[in-house]
Design a protein around this motif. Structure first.
Motif, PDB file in Angstrom:
ATOM      1  N   MET A 197       7.028   1.288   7.699  1.00 57.48           N
ATOM      2  CA  MET A 197       5.593   1.100   7.911  1.00 57.48           C
ATOM      3  C   MET A 197       5.177   1.778   9.209  1.00 57.48           C
ATOM      4  O   MET A 197       5.958   1.837  10.157  1.00 57.48           O
ATOM      5  CB  MET A 197       5.264  -0.399   7.957  1.00 57.48           C
ATOM      6  CG  MET A 197       5.680  -1.137   6.703  1.00 57.48           C
ATOM      7  SD  MET A 197       5.338  -2.922   6.762  1.00 57.48           S
ATOM      8  CE  MET A 197       3.631  -2.900   6.210  1.00 57.48           C
ATOM      9  N   TRP A 220      10.576  -1.348   3.493  1.00 55.50           N
ATOM     10  CA  TRP A 220       9.483  -0.404   3.610  1.00 55.50           C
ATOM     11  C   TRP A 220       9.459   0.126   5.039  1.00 55.50           C
ATOM     12  O   TRP A 220       9.580  -0.654   5.996  1.00 55.50           O
ATOM     13  CB  TRP A 220       8.129  -1.065   3.339  1.00 55.50           C
ATOM     14  CG  TRP A 220       7.838  -1.287   1.904  1.00 55.50           C
ATOM     15  CD1 TRP A 220       7.782  -0.356   0.905  1.00 55.50           C
ATOM     16  CD2 TRP A 220       7.531  -2.534   1.285  1.00 55.50           C
ATOM     17  NE1 TRP A 220       7.474  -0.960  -0.290  1.00 55.50           N
ATOM     18  CE2 TRP A 220       7.313  -2.291  -0.075  1.00 55.50           C
ATOM     19  CE3 TRP A 220       7.421  -3.845   1.762  1.00 55.50           C
ATOM     20  CZ2 TRP A 220       6.980  -3.293  -0.976  1.00 55.50           C
ATOM     21  CZ3 TRP A 220       7.097  -4.840   0.874  1.00 55.50           C
ATOM     22  CH2 TRP A 220       6.884  -4.565  -0.480  1.00 55.50           C
ATOM     23  N   TRP A 250      -0.930  -2.117   9.644  1.00 51.85           N
ATOM     24  CA  TRP A 250       0.251  -1.312   9.317  1.00 51.85           C
ATOM     25  C   TRP A 250       0.146  -0.825   7.878  1.00 51.85           C
ATOM     26  O   TRP A 250      -0.345  -1.538   7.003  1.00 51.85           O
ATOM     27  CB  TRP A 250       1.517  -2.131   9.507  1.00 51.85           C
ATOM     28  CG  TRP A 250       1.793  -2.436  10.942  1.00 51.85           C
ATOM     29  CD1 TRP A 250       1.176  -3.388  11.715  1.00 51.85           C
ATOM     30  CD2 TRP A 250       2.729  -1.789  11.790  1.00 51.85           C
ATOM     31  NE1 TRP A 250       1.685  -3.359  12.989  1.00 51.85           N
ATOM     32  CE2 TRP A 250       2.636  -2.389  13.069  1.00 51.85           C
ATOM     33  CE3 TRP A 250       3.643  -0.758  11.600  1.00 51.85           C
ATOM     34  CZ2 TRP A 250       3.432  -1.988  14.139  1.00 51.85           C
ATOM     35  CZ3 TRP A 250       4.439  -0.360  12.664  1.00 51.85           C
ATOM     36  CH2 TRP A 250       4.323  -0.976  13.917  1.00 51.85           C
ATOM     37  N   ARG A 251       0.631   0.387   7.634  1.00 55.50           N
ATOM     38  CA  ARG A 251       0.588   1.000   6.306  1.00 55.50           C
ATOM     39  C   ARG A 251       2.004   1.357   5.868  1.00 55.50           C
ATOM     40  O   ARG A 251       2.800   1.858   6.664  1.00 55.50           O
ATOM     41  CB  ARG A 251      -0.246   2.286   6.325  1.00 55.50           C
ATOM     42  CG  ARG A 251      -1.665   2.102   6.825  1.00 55.50           C
ATOM     43  CD  ARG A 251      -2.529   1.425   5.762  1.00 55.50           C
ATOM     44  NE  ARG A 251      -3.904   1.314   6.209  1.00 55.50           N
ATOM     45  CZ  ARG A 251      -4.451   0.189   6.661  1.00 55.50           C
ATOM     46  NH1 ARG A 251      -3.741  -0.908   6.744  1.00 55.50           N
ATOM     47  NH2 ARG A 251      -5.706   0.145   7.025  1.00 55.50           N
ATOM     48  N   ILE A 252       2.279   1.130   4.588  1.00 56.91           N
ATOM     49  CA  ILE A 252       3.578   1.503   4.026  1.00 56.91           C
ATOM     50  C   ILE A 252       3.615   3.019   3.862  1.00 56.91           C
ATOM     51  O   ILE A 252       2.711   3.608   3.265  1.00 56.91           O
ATOM     52  CB  ILE A 252       3.815   0.798   2.678  1.00 56.91           C
ATOM     53  CG1 ILE A 252       3.892  -0.718   2.885  1.00 56.91           C
ATOM     54  CG2 ILE A 252       5.077   1.333   2.010  1.00 56.91           C
ATOM     55  CD1 ILE A 252       3.925  -1.526   1.611  1.00 56.91           C
ATOM     56  N   GLN A 283       0.547  -5.713   7.238  1.00 60.21           N
ATOM     57  CA  GLN A 283      -0.569  -5.010   6.618  1.00 60.21           C
ATOM     58  C   GLN A 283      -1.909  -5.585   7.083  1.00 60.21           C
ATOM     59  O   GLN A 283      -2.863  -4.835   7.298  1.00 60.21           O
ATOM     60  CB  GLN A 283      -0.441  -5.054   5.094  1.00 60.21           C
ATOM     61  CG  GLN A 283       0.694  -4.161   4.617  1.00 60.21           C
ATOM     62  CD  GLN A 283       0.908  -4.222   3.130  1.00 60.21           C
ATOM     63  OE1 GLN A 283       1.035  -5.302   2.549  1.00 60.21           O
ATOM     64  NE2 GLN A 283       0.940  -3.069   2.491  1.00 60.21           N
TER      65      GLN A 283
END
Length: 145
Positions: A136, A134, A120-122, A116
């Motif tokens: 990502m 998760w 990076w995004r979930i 993150q």
């Protein structure tokens, strides 16, 4: 630090690194059946990048470049928090041709925070043999934060 493509000479070192890193960073899993050869199985058919410094292999990333999917990123436990993961991840991200993807075990809170911090995004969650994870995504050109 140099990040370069894998060669067969790296295999014995990366087998050891992979085993040591899983044991150090995944304490919630029973690793009694983990073997050095697991590296071969896990990375089969993948593009592997190796991070080294002064001839010492410090980490690796394994990916499926056609899918922009980062399958593995492992750093020697003795080399963590020295920029090895960042160097590998930057090289991987720079090679993506579109949105990148990875799965990160939810129990691996340090790894999730690391990804993150690097943009990076979930996107979703799921279940694997190792536990909940998760999914990502990394969108090229997006700023971390």
């Amino acid at each position: 630090m140099n990040v370069r493509p894998f060669t067969e000479v790296d295999r014995p070192f990366l087998r050891t690194l992979f085993l040591a890193s899983r044991r150090a960073n995944w304490p919630w899993l029973d690793g009694s059946d983990w073997r050095l050869e697991d590296f071969d199985r896990v990375t089969l058919g993948e593009r592997i990048l190796v991070a080294e410094e002064n001839g010492h292999r410090l980490g690796f990333a394994a990916l499926l470049p056609n899918d922009n999917f980062l399958h593995s990123l492992f750093v020697d436990p003795d080399a963590q928090r020295r920029g090895v993961g960042r160097a590998l991840l930057t090289r991987v991200q720079n090679g993506f041709t579109s949105t990148g993807a990875l799965k990160c075990l939810k129990a691996n809170k340090a790894a999730a925070a690391f990804y993150q911090q690097h943009g990076w995004r979930i996107l979703a969650d799921g279940e694997s043999e190792q536990g909940e994870y998760w999914l990502m995504h990394f969108v090229r050109g997006m700023k971390p934060g």
